[in-house]
Design an enzyme around this catalytic site. Structure first.
Site, PDB file in Angstrom:
ATOM      1  N   CYS A  66       0.007   3.742   5.288  1.00 32.18           N
ATOM      2  CA  CYS A  66      -0.026   2.326   4.918  1.00 32.18           C
ATOM      3  C   CYS A  66      -0.223   1.441   6.151  1.00 32.18           C
ATOM      4  CB  CYS A  66       1.287   1.983   4.204  1.00 32.18           C
ATOM      5  SG  CYS A  66       1.580   0.233   3.941  1.00 32.18           S
ATOM      6  N   CYS A 122       2.421  -1.264   6.622  1.00 31.62           N
ATOM      7  CA  CYS A 122       3.686  -0.634   7.034  1.00 31.62           C
ATOM      8  C   CYS A 122       3.689  -0.390   8.545  1.00 31.62           C
ATOM      9  CB  CYS A 122       3.890   0.692   6.308  1.00 31.62           C
ATOM     10  SG  CYS A 122       4.038   0.568   4.520  1.00 31.62           S
TER      11      CYS A 122
END
Length: 117
Positions: free
Chosen positions: A69, A72
């Site tokens: 991600c 993230c």
């Protein structure tokens, strides 16, 4: 009445009662003798999640994330800094939703990063 908090050890996951005025004095675990606060986010798994969430009397901020991600990865340094800055008032933890899919499903995590308190 003595003001204290239950703090779960990040190393051996033992519960420790710590006087509130000593939280910032680098308390150690009564079981394994390691520091209770390490200045970094805990990695929680299905095996350790409930022990930390249900038994700790500190507010816990959980980052549900995945290694693939992009957002993230962008948020990770700020979350790490927050872990250093907010301990011992808060405990910060991370759950890798790729490795811990049952936890992600349990909390209905549909998009990441998701931060939960």
């Amino acid at each position: 009445m003595i003001d204290s908090k239950i703090v779960v050890c990040p190393h051996c996951h033992t519960q420790n009662r710590v006087l509130s005025d000593r939280l910032s004095q680098q308390p150690r675990c009564g079981g394994c003798k390691h520091a209770l606060f390490v200045g970094e986010a805990l990695t929680l798994t299905e095996a350790t999640f409930d022990r930390h969430i249900a038994r700790s009397e500190l507010p816990i901020v959980v980052d549900f994330w995945a290694p693939w991600c992009g957002p993230c990865k962008m948020m990770a340094p700020a979350f790490a800094q927050a872990a250093r800055d907010l301990e011992p008032s808060f405990r910060l933890a991370k759950v890798n939703t790729e490795d811990e899919q049952a936890l992600a499903a349990r909390f209905n995590i549909r998009s990441i990063p998701t931060i939960a308190i």
